[in-house]
Design a protein around this motif. Structure first.
Motif, PDB file in Angstrom:
ATOM      1  N   GLU A   1      14.104  45.156 -69.137  1.00 58.19           N
ATOM      2  CA  GLU A   1      14.727  44.864 -67.848  1.00 58.19           C
ATOM      3  C   GLU A   1      13.751  44.978 -66.676  1.00 58.19           C
ATOM      4  OE1 GLU A   1      19.042  45.849 -65.947  1.00 58.19           O
ATOM      5  OE2 GLU A   1      17.963  47.537 -66.821  1.00 58.19           O
TER       6      GLU A   1
ATOM      7  N   ASN B   1      20.091  33.688 -68.401  1.00 57.69           N
ATOM      8  CA  ASN B   1      20.243  35.132 -68.546  1.00 57.69           C
ATOM      9  C   ASN B   1      21.634  35.368 -69.136  1.00 57.69           C
ATOM     10  OD1 ASN B   1      20.946  37.859 -68.108  1.00 57.69           O
ATOM     11  ND2 ASN B   1      19.583  37.998 -66.346  1.00 57.69           N
TER      12      ASN B   1
ATOM     13  N   THR C   1      22.558  41.979 -70.442  1.00 55.53           N
ATOM     14  CA  THR C   1      21.647  43.099 -70.655  1.00 55.53           C
ATOM     15  C   THR C   1      22.161  43.980 -71.782  1.00 55.53           C
ATOM     16  OG1 THR C   1      21.026  43.069 -68.323  1.00 55.53           O
ATOM     17  CG2 THR C   1      20.551  45.086 -69.531  1.00 55.53           C
TER      18      THR C   1
ATOM     19  N   SER D   1      16.280  49.104 -71.375  1.00 58.59           N
ATOM     20  CA  SER D   1      17.292  48.074 -71.572  1.00 58.59           C
ATOM     21  C   SER D   1      16.602  46.724 -71.669  1.00 58.59           C
ATOM     22  CB  SER D   1      18.278  48.078 -70.406  1.00 58.59           C
ATOM     23  OG  SER D   1      18.952  49.317 -70.339  1.00 58.59           O
TER      24      SER D   1
ATOM     25  N   VAL E   1      16.954  42.494 -71.247  1.00 55.33           N
ATOM     26  CA  VAL E   1      17.668  41.326 -70.766  1.00 55.33           C
ATOM     27  C   VAL E   1      17.519  40.255 -71.840  1.00 55.33           C
ATOM     28  CG1 VAL E   1      17.839  39.571 -68.955  1.00 55.33           C
ATOM     29  CG2 VAL E   1      17.204  41.921 -68.368  1.00 55.33           C
TER      30      VAL E   1
END
Length: 184
Positions: free
Chosen positions: A135, A151, A154, A167, A169
């Protein structure tokens, strides 16, 4: 030896044992830089560790489960790019990549990713390509964003990175979307 020439400065070559020293040297020069986002860096301590990785990538290729390529820029190994695996049932794959810090900001990764997405969709007949980025790794995230990936969300704390979770994406692109943007 397989190689794919992108332009006069840039080509992809399947990983082979003859590249062990160059790959190890690239990792050594960029160890601290790569450790920011890649959990495997501390596991590469010797030429033998690189040789084991190359052996795994050769098995991946033989098993028709994707491949890993060295990225060569002006005759020097700049990084690695490849498919993590290929899900033939669902016609999808994910791309992983890394590049040495000294090769940043030359458009290398955008061009090599574009080649791998093109190949996955046009040659392998896949319907979906995914790229996952930490991320906070904005340089890496720029690549799928620039190529028109969506996108998709997440994955919270999805990877252990030495002493903390990061995390990811998830970016994805479908065959129809890619063909609409990049049909020739």
């Amino acid at each position: 030896m397989f190689k794919y020439v992108i332009n006069d400065d840039l080509e992809l070559k399947l990983l082979e044992n003859c590249y062990i020293e160059e790959q190890f040297a690239l990792i050594q020069r960029n160890r601290l830089y790569l450790k920011q986002w890649l959990p495997w860096v501390d596991g590469i301590k010797t030429f033998e560790d690189v040789a084991k990785f190359i052996k795994i990538t050769k098995e991946q290729f033989v098993n028709n489960d994707g491949f890993q390529c060295g990225i060569w820029y002006k005759g020097r190994m700049a990084g690695i790019i490849g498919y993590h695996n290929i899900d033939w049932s669902n016609k999808s794959t994910s791309i992983g990549y890394w590049i040495g810090e000294e090769f940043q900001k030359k458009g290398i990764m955008i061009r090599t990713c574009k080649v791998l997405v093109d190949y996955a969709i046009k040659e392998l007949g896949l319907n979906r390509v995914e790229i996952r980025c930490a991320e906070e790794n904005f340089k890496s995230r720029h690549i799928p964003e620039k190529l028109g990936f969506k996108n998709e969300g997440t994955l919270r704390e999805s990877e252990w990175l030495y002493d903390h979770y990061v995390s990811h994406v998830v970016y994805g692109i479908l065959k129809d979307e890619w063909m609409h943007m990049y049909s020739r």
